[in-house]
Design an enzyme around this catalytic site. Structure first.
Site, PDB file in Angstrom:
ATOM      1  N   SER A 130     -10.837  38.551   2.852  1.00 29.17           N
ATOM      2  CA  SER A 130     -12.101  38.966   2.215  1.00 29.17           C
ATOM      3  C   SER A 130     -12.105  40.476   2.021  1.00 29.17           C
ATOM      4  O   SER A 130     -12.709  40.994   1.084  1.00 29.17           O
ATOM      5  CB  SER A 130     -13.291  38.560   3.083  1.00 29.17           C
ATOM      6  N   HIS A 160      -9.429  30.374   3.474  1.00 31.74           N
ATOM      7  CA  HIS A 160     -10.513  29.601   4.086  1.00 31.74           C
ATOM      8  C   HIS A 160     -10.476  28.142   3.619  1.00 31.74           C
ATOM      9  O   HIS A 160     -10.659  27.218   4.400  1.00 31.74           O
ATOM     10  CB  HIS A 160     -11.880  30.178   3.706  1.00 31.74           C
ATOM     11  N   LYS A 172      -4.110  36.769   1.895  1.00 36.39           N
ATOM     12  CA  LYS A 172      -5.482  36.717   1.372  1.00 36.39           C
ATOM     13  C   LYS A 172      -6.449  37.146   2.461  1.00 36.39           C
ATOM     14  O   LYS A 172      -6.299  36.772   3.624  1.00 36.39           O
ATOM     15  CB  LYS A 172      -5.819  35.309   0.897  1.00 36.39           C
ATOM     16  N   ASP A 208      -5.160  35.525  11.662  1.00 36.38           N
ATOM     17  CA  ASP A 208      -5.671  36.207  12.855  1.00 36.38           C
ATOM     18  C   ASP A 208      -5.000  35.561  14.066  1.00 36.38           C
ATOM     19  O   ASP A 208      -5.637  34.833  14.837  1.00 36.38           O
ATOM     20  CB  ASP A 208      -7.187  36.081  12.916  1.00 36.38           C
ATOM     21  N   MET A 220     -16.616  34.001   8.027  1.00 37.77           N
ATOM     22  CA  MET A 220     -17.607  35.039   7.740  1.00 37.77           C
ATOM     23  C   MET A 220     -17.921  35.079   6.245  1.00 37.77           C
ATOM     24  O   MET A 220     -18.498  36.055   5.743  1.00 37.77           O
ATOM     25  CB  MET A 220     -17.106  36.398   8.214  1.00 37.77           C
TER      26      MET A 220
HETATM   27  P1  AMP Z   1     -12.918  35.253   8.390  1.00 38.63           P
HETATM   28  O1  AMP Z   1     -13.895  34.765   7.375  1.00 38.63           O
HETATM   29  O2  AMP Z   1     -12.092  36.410   7.928  1.00 38.63           O
HETATM   30  O3  AMP Z   1     -13.527  35.450   9.739  1.00 38.63           O
HETATM   31  O4  AMP Z   1     -11.851  34.082   8.575  1.00 38.63           O
HETATM   32  C1  AMP Z   1     -12.257  32.790   8.926  1.00 38.63           C
HETATM   33  C2  AMP Z   1     -11.044  31.965   9.239  1.00 38.63           C
HETATM   34  O5  AMP Z   1     -10.176  31.930   8.110  1.00 38.63           O
HETATM   35  C3  AMP Z   1     -10.211  32.544  10.403  1.00 38.63           C
HETATM   36  O6  AMP Z   1      -9.745  31.478  11.220  1.00 38.63           O
HETATM   37  C4  AMP Z   1      -9.076  33.222   9.683  1.00 38.63           C
HETATM   38  O7  AMP Z   1      -7.896  33.324  10.456  1.00 38.63           O
HETATM   39  C5  AMP Z   1      -8.876  32.308   8.501  1.00 38.63           C
HETATM   40  N1  AMP Z   1      -8.187  33.012   7.415  1.00 38.63           N
HETATM   41  C6  AMP Z   1      -8.530  34.198   6.862  1.00 38.63           C
HETATM   42  N2  AMP Z   1      -7.629  34.576   5.931  1.00 38.63           N
HETATM   43  C7  AMP Z   1      -6.678  33.600   5.904  1.00 38.63           C
HETATM   44  C8  AMP Z   1      -5.471  33.408   5.150  1.00 38.63           C
HETATM   45  N3  AMP Z   1      -5.053  34.278   4.248  1.00 38.63           N
HETATM   46  N4  AMP Z   1      -4.757  32.279   5.387  1.00 38.63           N
HETATM   47  C9  AMP Z   1      -5.161  31.374   6.319  1.00 38.63           C
HETATM   48  N5  AMP Z   1      -6.293  31.500   7.053  1.00 38.63           N
HETATM   49  C10 AMP Z   1      -7.037  32.592   6.848  1.00 38.63           C
END
Ligand code: AMP
Length: 283
Positions: free
Chosen positions: A186, A37, A184, A150, A30
């Site tokens: 967003s 990421h 970490k 997640d 996102m």
């Molecule tokens: P998001 O942009 O929050 O939807 O996350 C996109 C992808 O990045 C998802 O598969 C999340 O699980 C992964 N993600 C988010 N934060 C982390 C983190 N701190 N460590 C590893 N993967 C992450």
């Protein structure tokens, strides 16, 4: 890095790559990218010939009182980070490009979406599985990388891929943390300086739980009790849930058993910001 805003153009690119025999790695996000990421992108690169990243703040996975409209965005920074990693293509659609008028088809995984995050965000996983299915059809990956951050989402996606027979390998990457342990996210940008300190209580309580388990504690109610006590020691914290589930099924269990794997899951508000964190354990 090629940038595609329309689904047919993205799909045509992916099809072209497949016809050339190239293996496609895909990372859905996102945006407002951080090192978590980027670690996913690096893993995708290791397992494929070309990497596609999507940035799409997906409206259908947000509840009516959630942060869809204020979700942080920084397209220019995201683009330069991805370019720096040698990403081949970025899919950056508008909501209308993904959900054109007349859209009425949803994908739902039934059982493991009901508890934990599903209890507190009842329409969330339906939005996630629907968008991920759409993105899989548009980007046609051989391998897609998700984060353990997640953990329930990753398990839901694995179930969907198995049940609907998507010919895609799902790879799950470990949680990337700040120097002091905060996972970490967003959403960390929402935290004030004090809340940023308070938020450390999530990783700290997981660490304590791990120590208890290493010292021989098997009763999940005792471990959960200790985590709740630690969370309550911070006045800005409001836990949604603390659960211990078997990793494969996401079923909660009363007693930890040797030879099995578990997740300790926390969802907790710090002030107005809802954070999640977890610990994976192999006994
Ligand atoms: P998001 O942009 O929050 O939807 O996350 C996109 C992808 O990045 C998802 O598969 C999340 O699980 C992964 N993600 C988010 N934060 C982390 C983190 N701190 N460590 C590893 N993967 C992450």
């Amino acid at each position: 890095m090629k940038i595609f805003n329309s689904a047919p153009e993205m799909q045509a690119f992916s099809l072209g790559q497949k016809q050339k025999g190239r293996k496609i790695g895909f990372v859905p996000t996102m945006g407002y990218l951080h090192e978590g990421h980027l670690s996913l992108v690096k893993r995708a690169k290791e397992q494929s010939d070309i990497v596609i990243v999507s940035i799409f703040v997906n409206p259908t996975q947000f509840g009516p009182n959630e942060d869809y409209t204020k979700y942080p965005r920084d397209e220019e920074k995201d683009k330069s980070l991805l370019e720096g990693l040698g990403v081949d293509a970025l899919f950056l659609p508008t909501p209308e490009a993904v959900y054109p008028s007349g859209f009425q088809t949803y994908v739902e995984v039934e059982e493991i979406t009901k508890k934990q995050e599903g209890e507190y965000r009842p329409t969330h996983f339906r939005g996630v599985t629907t968008i991920v299915s759409i993105l899989f059809n548009i980007t046609m990956p051989d391998v897609a990388v998700f984060g353990q951050k997640d953990a329930q989402q990753a398990e839901v996606i694995k179930r969907m891929v198995k049940d609907l027979r998507f010919p895609i390998k799902i790879d799950v990457a470990p949680i990337v943390r700040e120097f002091d342990g905060l996972a970490k996210s967003s959403r960390n940008v929402y935290l004030s300086e004090k809340e940023r300190q308070d938020a450390l209580v999530l990783s700290r309580s997981l660490q304590q739980a791990e120590d208890m388990i290493k010292a021989g504690e098997k009763r999940t109610s005792v471990i959960i009790g200790k985590i709740n006590e630690t969370l309550a020691s911070v006045d800005s914290s409001r836990p949604d849930y603390v659960r211990i589930v078997e990793a494969a099924s996401f079923q909660e269990s009363e007693e930890l058993q040797d030879g099995k794997s578990y997740y300790i899951l926390i969802a907790c508000r710090i002030g107005k910001t809802r954070l999640i964190d977890n610990l994976y354990l192999e006994l």
